[in-house]
Design a protein around this motif. Structure first.
Motif: not given
Length: 150
Positions: A29-43
């Protein structure tokens, strides 16, 4: 040459700056990706495959968009309606499994203008254990952009 090597070869040929980030297994998910990568969900930039009759399109959206209005996207393309392609169609058209679809696709593409808020965006490489970090401008160069989502 596997799919990831093919993608890297194409990116190097085009001369764009990118980074491949390796991880264990798929990011679902976008949420999982943002959390893992340490980025904003919009990225986060999921790549979707859509169908209008016998025509297929890619749509790369910002992860903070939520649900995409397919009627609006259809209107951008001059079609009555758009549907999500089936997982089987996605695999046949792109060579990628749903959830790992590469940001560089052999289909006419709708690009989300929201992605241009960021210097870098993150999305699929075609294989579940890695993520592509790339600028939205490079992404725009790599795909056949036929419309922009506002």
């Amino acid at each position: 040459m596997n799919q990831l090597e093919q993608l890297e070869h194409q990116l190097q040929e085009k001369g764009v700056k990118y980074e491949i980030i390796k991880h264990e297994g798929p990011i679902k998910t976008a949420q999982e990706g943002a959390a893992f990568l340490g980025i904003e969900i919009g990225q986060t930039a999921p790549a979707l495959v859509l169908r209008a009759g016998n025509e297929y399109f890619a749509m790369i959206v910002s992860g903070d968009r939520g649900r995409v209005n397919l009627a609006d996207a259809a209107a951008l393309l001059g079609h009555d309606s758009l549907k999500m392609a089936s997982p089987k169609q996605v695999l046949q058209l792109t060579g990628y499994e749903v959830g790992s679809v590469s940001l560089m696709l052999p289909l006419p593409c709708i690009l989300d203008r929201r992605l241009f808020r960021y210097p870098f965006i993150y999305g699929g490489t075609g294989e579940p254990g890695s993520t592509l970090k790339i600028s939205p401008q490079a992404l725009e160069q790599l795909n056949e952009v036929v419309a922009y989502l506002d």
